[in-house]
Design a protein around this motif. Structure first.
Motif, PDB file in Angstrom:
ATOM      1  N   ALA A  79       3.128  12.232  -1.842  1.00  0.00           N
ATOM      2  CA  ALA A  79       3.709  12.306  -0.494  1.00  0.00           C
ATOM      3  C   ALA A  79       3.109  11.218   0.411  1.00  0.00           C
ATOM      4  CB  ALA A  79       3.462  13.691   0.099  1.00  0.00           C
ATOM      5  N   CYS A  80       1.794  11.013   0.316  1.00  0.00           N
ATOM      6  CA  CYS A  80       1.136   9.974   1.125  1.00  0.00           C
ATOM      7  C   CYS A  80       1.614   8.584   0.688  1.00  0.00           C
ATOM      8  CB  CYS A  80      -0.380  10.067   0.993  1.00  0.00           C
ATOM      9  SG  CYS A  80      -1.097  11.512   1.801  1.00  0.00           S
ATOM     10  N   ALA A  81       1.734   8.392  -0.612  1.00  0.00           N
ATOM     11  CA  ALA A  81       2.187   7.092  -1.115  1.00  0.00           C
ATOM     12  C   ALA A  81       3.580   6.778  -0.584  1.00  0.00           C
ATOM     13  CB  ALA A  81       2.197   7.100  -2.647  1.00  0.00           C
ATOM     14  N   LEU A  82       4.434   7.801  -0.563  1.00  0.00           N
ATOM     15  CA  LEU A  82       5.793   7.593  -0.049  1.00  0.00           C
ATOM     16  C   LEU A  82       5.762   7.279   1.447  1.00  0.00           C
ATOM     17  CD1 LEU A  82       7.739  10.366  -1.990  1.00  0.00           C
ATOM     18  CD2 LEU A  82       8.044   7.889  -2.196  1.00  0.00           C
ATOM     19  N   GLY A  83       4.921   8.008   2.180  1.00  0.00           N
ATOM     20  CA  GLY A  83       4.799   7.734   3.617  1.00  0.00           C
ATOM     21  C   GLY A  83       4.394   6.294   3.872  1.00  0.00           C
TER      22      GLY A  83
ATOM     23  N   VAL B  48      -5.466   1.471   7.540  1.00  0.00           N
ATOM     24  CA  VAL B  48      -5.335   2.903   7.245  1.00  0.00           C
ATOM     25  C   VAL B  48      -6.210   3.244   6.043  1.00  0.00           C
ATOM     26  CG1 VAL B  48      -3.748   4.735   6.547  1.00  0.00           C
ATOM     27  CG2 VAL B  48      -3.028   3.034   8.240  1.00  0.00           C
ATOM     28  N   PHE B  49      -7.065   4.232   6.222  1.00  0.00           N
ATOM     29  CA  PHE B  49      -8.005   4.666   5.188  1.00  0.00           C
ATOM     30  C   PHE B  49      -7.669   6.098   4.779  1.00  0.00           C
ATOM     31  CE2 PHE B  49     -11.229   1.267   5.305  1.00  0.00           C
ATOM     32  CZ  PHE B  49     -10.773   0.558   6.412  1.00  0.00           C
TER      33      PHE B  49
ATOM     34  N   SER C 264       1.209   9.926   7.033  1.00  0.00           N
ATOM     35  CA  SER C 264       0.927   8.634   6.398  1.00  0.00           C
ATOM     36  C   SER C 264       1.774   7.551   7.052  1.00  0.00           C
ATOM     37  CB  SER C 264       1.209   8.696   4.897  1.00  0.00           C
ATOM     38  OG  SER C 264       0.384   9.664   4.303  1.00  0.00           O
ATOM     39  N   TYR C 265       3.010   7.917   7.325  1.00  0.00           N
ATOM     40  CA  TYR C 265       3.890   6.979   8.037  1.00  0.00           C
ATOM     41  C   TYR C 265       3.319   6.686   9.431  1.00  0.00           C
ATOM     42  CZ  TYR C 265       8.199   5.067  10.044  1.00  0.00           C
ATOM     43  OH  TYR C 265       9.119   4.247  10.644  1.00  0.00           O
TER      44      TYR C 265
ATOM     45  N   ASN D  59       0.264  20.054   4.879  1.00  0.00           N
ATOM     46  CA  ASN D  59       1.276  20.362   3.880  1.00  0.00           C
ATOM     47  C   ASN D  59       1.924  19.054   3.432  1.00  0.00           C
ATOM     48  OD1 ASN D  59       3.355  19.673   5.822  1.00  0.00           O
ATOM     49  ND2 ASN D  59       2.893  21.642   6.784  1.00  0.00           N
ATOM     50  N   MET D  60       2.864  19.162   2.523  1.00  0.00           N
ATOM     51  CA  MET D  60       3.432  17.947   1.917  1.00  0.00           C
ATOM     52  C   MET D  60       4.248  17.128   2.911  1.00  0.00           C
ATOM     53  SD  MET D  60       2.195  17.848  -1.059  1.00  0.00           S
ATOM     54  CE  MET D  60       0.755  18.642  -0.396  1.00  0.00           C
ATOM     55  N   GLU D  61       5.010  17.811   3.770  1.00  0.00           N
ATOM     56  CA  GLU D  61       5.799  17.059   4.745  1.00  0.00           C
ATOM     57  C   GLU D  61       4.891  16.275   5.682  1.00  0.00           C
ATOM     58  OE1 GLU D  61       9.588  19.192   6.272  1.00  0.00           O
ATOM     59  OE2 GLU D  61       8.229  20.755   5.561  1.00  0.00           O
TER      60      GLU D  61
END
Lengths: 345, 607
Positions: free
Chosen positions: B225-229, B323-324, B373-374, B365-367
């Motif tokens: 989810a973070c990678a996608l963000g 971003v870390f 992340s975005y 949570n995942m969302e």
């Protein structure tokens, strides 16, 4: 653009040398580093470098202060001790149109920053990597560095019992395609090396012996001005011909070896030291080791291979600087997210 | 035709736990059990039942014990449950210990030769001849070890009442259409199912019944989810170094970038990803790329943040964005690198030497992993500073069901960056001049033409014009402005979310503790203790946090570390309320469960 008198000579961009200077140096009077700074200014002026494209990086130490003293038109980043290569790596990837100059010292690169030096060279980060090498920590007042020769004395009388690390043979070992050594007291040679380095696409490592006039210039030091002057063995007379001048310059036939860079620039190498071939990695390495064993400094372009692909090419990056890409190029559309979500259901 | 497709005859008594149980699977790592466990989890999920999975794995490649817990919950509770209703014991090394620890009444599936049925009288045992079944179903001996685990999927499906069609679909999905592997594994699962239909008795302890709770949901882990963000945030420079449990964040990003971050015409990449020599270099790449105008990131865990901290202090002081991601694990040192903890809270809040205060985001949570992340890239550029996205192994590497992510329509916020034209119009630009009074100054990017805007970035003392200065007033002015910037951030970071049952007793938690807190809150309410719950989502503490702390008589701060690190920060920022904060802690490396929260709060309440 120019701030100097109208009569001052200008380069291809119409700039005068004054346009390439920086702030006033705060190093000790007579410091070798200031001579190097002077040659960076000269080389950038003579090579008609666009100042705004220059990014200057450094770590910590006397040498690392110097990027403030040249090319005020460029951006500078004085970072943390031994980590200049990482800074250069990040910025050069972000914007591949930058002209990158890293200035480091022997402590910064051969002690605390050894890992970063090694890996930046291995990756062929597009940068000029200058090591202002005096064998001593100046800013913390005179401790030995890792390039100090075995048996060399500190002013206090302390003797160095450990062997030195040589940045040049190390760089050659790592596959660096541009390895040079020079001496702050040899401006002509240094000028030619720097101009060639500006034309080189990957990492050009330039180890410049630069005596510390305050802490390491006494008779028992192997990095004193006198000692280096007496033991400096230039390998060759170097001439650099920028791509823009190639047609105007006549190169004498005969003993001069010509190395051509991808942009068309040429380095003319006229040997002084017989039998030294700067395009042969293994024989170059052997000759340097032998000279070091004799206590000499072989100086000049120690090794050159202009065909090494620089990091942005290795990573197959787009030609446009990443920082210039619009949002539309780097943010996939809603249909991409929808498709990915479907695969996760 | 086998019995495989027939509806299994599972009885349903009055005490049957329908869609409300935990299964623990004990295997040996490197045996392919992760695939089998995910298939079982997915099959239940596809039957419309809320389900969550926790992989408890060793720091090892092959041969050490590993446990996987699958929890189904009709109420939607997805935290780890302290008790398990079913055990699947495939590891001879741990079987006796696992049996000894089993909860009374549990069902136990095990490899027949282990002969576990004599050890406890209060368990229901289902011995299965796995070797015999695998030999019969799989013609290739070298694959026996891998497909053996798929047999227990079939056996468990029969015992639980899971539709084998769903298991077959899950196998096809998990093996991404590799036809031969799909067939082999489906056959193994069916062999287990058929054998169980013929040989095992019915049970009425637990069962899966088709529901509609998971319609349209996805299963994803937080690192993905973070990678996608980050991908949709347009990150262009990534410097990283492998570390558990953070590696898969960048590795997943690399996979997606291969597909979606290439120039369509040239096939060249529009993101630079470099595996650096260490975390120090990674941090340098991130901050220098940010300084040069790229959106940059790294992903690491606690030990990595320790190594990056010198650079992070520089980034804070020279005001370089980056971003870390910290996917936290159990420390200190190597600690338990494959176990979860929230033990880098204070470190990330203040990473580095000197006076530093960082913006931190805590997705729960995942969302939020996706959205924060975005947002982190916007915040980094808006505030020109390192931003931490703090998750943990539990969020990052476990399977979570989630609503599909919403496309982030909001355009990028690139912050205060002056271009050539803007610079030409400004008479007196200074890199560190607080023109707008919000603590955020206008920056320029290297390579900007026009002869204006170049400056020298230095970690040494500097003044408004980025010039070297050791003047006391210049230093104080800079660090005070940085503090002002932190204050400004309060109106930009995500505020808390509340789950209030109407009480002057508060619970404050964050990140992966959320599911356990929600469940604990319900249990406490059933026991007569109502609470209001604030889920913190960022540092700095915002006005809503101020109001909550002021209004409550007591604030139970639930977190997964020994020292009550978030409570410590709260005591520091709310000294006048310091005695209200009570530590509710969980730090054994396992994901937090509701029971430990209920027990600790009940104990406080009874004092």
């Amino acid at each position: 653009m120019s701030t100097a008198t109208p009569s001052a000579p200008t380069n291809r961009l119409g700039m005068t040398k004054q346009d390439y200077v920086g702030s006033k140096s705060t190093l000790c009077a007579g410091c070798g580093h200031d001579s190097i700074t002077g040659q960076i200014i000269n080389a950038a002026f003579e090579s008609s470098i666009e100042g705004y494209r220059v990014a200057k990086y450094s770590g910590i130490g006397c040498s690392s202060k110097t990027p403030a003293y040249f090319l005020n038109q460029g951006w500078g980043f004085n970072s943390v001790h031994g980590r200049m290569p990482a800074i250069a790596t990040g910025a050069s990837l972000a914007n591949r149109s930058l002209i990158n100059i890293g200035v480091s010292g022997d402590g910064d690169s051969m002690s605390i920053g050894m890992g970063q030096f090694v890996h930046a060279v291995r990756r062929n980060v597009p940068m000029i990597y200058i090591i202002e090498d005096n064998g001593v920590y100046g800013l913390t007042k005179g401790q030995f560095s890792a390039t100090a020769d075995k048996g060399s004395h500190l002013k206090s009388g302390a003797v160095n019992n450990l062997p030195p690390i040589d940045p040049c043979t190390l760089a050659i070992e790592l596959g660096c395609g541009f390895v040079a050594r020079s001496f702050s007291g040899n401006p002509k040679q240094l000028n030619a090396i720097l101009k060639a380095a500006f034309a080189y696409e990957g990492t050009s490592v330039i180890d410049i012996i630069s005596p510390c006039v305050t802490f390491n210039n006494h008779d028992a030091s192997t990095r004193s001005y006198k000692h280096v002057k007496d033991h400096d063995f230039p390998l060759h007379d170097l001439g650099f011909i920028q791509y823009s001048e190639v047609e105007d310059v006549e190169i004498a036939a005969g003993e001069t070896e010509i190395v051509t860079f991808p942009d068309g620039s040429k380095v003319a190498i006229k040997a002084i030291h017989e039998g030294y071939d700067p395009t042969d990695r293994f024989s170059a390495s052997k000759a340097i080791h032998e000279s070091m064993h004799k206590g000499e400094f072989l100086t000049g372009l120690l090794y050159i291979n202009p065909q090494n692909a620089p990091l942005p090419e290795v990573l197959n990056l787009v030609d446009e600087p990443l920082v210039s890409l619009p949002e539309s190029a780097v943010k996939p559309g809603p249909e991409v997210l929808a498709a990915i979500m479907e695969t996760l259901k | 035709m086998t019995a495989a497709l027939a509806s299994p005859a599972v009885t349903g008594g009055a005490k049957t736990r329908i869609n409300d149980f935990s299964i623990q699977v004990a295997t040996v790592n490197g045996s392919g059990s992760q695939t089998a466990n995910t298939v079982l989890l997915r099959a239940i999920f596809q039957m419309g039942v809320f389900v969550s999975g926790k992989n408890l794995f060793p720091s090892n490649i092959a041969g050490l014990p590993t446990w996987f817990t699958i929890r189904a919950s009709a109420k939607g509770y997805v935290a780890r449950k302290a008790t398990n209703e079913m055990l699947i014991l495939m590891n001879p090394e741990t079987a006796k210990e696992d049996i000894a620890k089993a909860d009374p009444g549990a069902l136990v599936i095990y490899d027949e030769p282990l002969q576990l049925d004599k050890l406890r009288a209060d368990l229901t045992c289902f011995p299965v001849p796995f070797q015999k079944l695998v030999t019969a179903s799989c013609p290739e001996p070298k694959l026996h070890k891998l497909v053996k685990n798929m047999i227990y999927v079939g056996v468990a499906a029969r015992i639980l009442g899971v539709d084998m069609e769903e298991a077959k679909k899950a196998i096809a999905k998990q093996l991404k259409g590799k036809a031969k592997a799909v067939e082999l594994n489906q056959n193994a699962a069916l062999a287990g199912y058929d054998w169980a239909m013929e040989n095992l008795p019915d049970q009425d302890h637990i069962r899966v019944v088709r529901d509609n709770k998971t319609q349209g949901l996805i299963i994803v882990d937080g690192n993905e989810a973070c990678a996608l963000g980050a991908m949709f945030a347009g990150v262009t420079v990534v410097g990283w170094y492998p570390i558990t449990p953070a590696s898969s964040l960048v590795e997943t990003f690399i996979e997606y970038a291969e597909e979606y971050r290439k120039d369509p015409k040239t096939g060249k990449s529009n993101v630079a990803i470099v595996q650096m020599e260490d975390e120090l270099a990674s941090a340098g790449v991130v901050l220098a790329a940010g300084w040069a105008g790229a959106r940059s990131m790294t992903s690491t865990a606690g030990p990595g943040i320790s190594l990056m901290s010198e650079f992070i202090g520089l980034g804070y002081y020279v005001e370089a964005p980056g971003v870390f991601f910290n996917v936290a694990r159990t420390g200190p040192s190597t600690g338990l690198p494959t176990r979860t903890q929230q033990s880098d809270i204070e470190m990330c809040a203040k990473a580095s030497h000197g006076d530093t205060l960082h913006i931190n985001l805590y997705p729960g949570n995942m969302e939020e992993c996706f959205q924060f992340s975005y947002d982190a890239f916007d915040l980094a550029e808006r505030f020109q500073t390192p931003i931490f996205v703090v998750t943990d192994l539990d969020l990052g590497m476990q399977n979570w069901s989630s609503k599909p992510f919403t496309y982030p329509d909001k355009p990028f916020d690139r912050g205060k960056v002056l271009n050539q034209q803007q610079l030409a119009e400004i008479k007196d630009w200074g890199r560190y001049k607080d023109v707008d009074g919000d603590g955020i100054c206008y920056r320029t990017l290297p390579g900007t033409p026009g002869g204006k805007g170049a400056y020298f970035t230095r970690g040494s003392g500097h003044n408004d014009y980025a010039l070297y200065s050791e003047k006391p007033e210049d230093y104080v002015s800079v660090v005070n402005r940085l503090r002002k910037k932190y204050e400004t951030a309060k109106s930009y970071v995500p505020g808390p979310v509340f789950r209030n049952l109407g009480s002057d007793k508060g619970i404050l938690a964050f990140g992966s503790s959320d599911p356990a807190v929600v469940e604990a809150q319900d249990t406490l309410a059933e026991q007569g203790v109502k609470t209001d719950y604030l889920r913190l989502r960022a540092l700095p503490f915002t006005a809503e946090v101020d109001a909550f702390v002021k209004a409550k008589q007591v604030v139970y701060v639930v977190e997964q570390n020994r020292d009550g690190q978030m409570a410590n920060l709260l005591r520091e920022f709310y000294p006048e309320h310091a005695t209200k904060f009570k530590n509710v802690l969980h730090y054994d490396g396992l994901a937090i469960d509701a029971k430990c929260i209920v027990d600790q709060i009940t104990a406080f309440e009874q004092k």
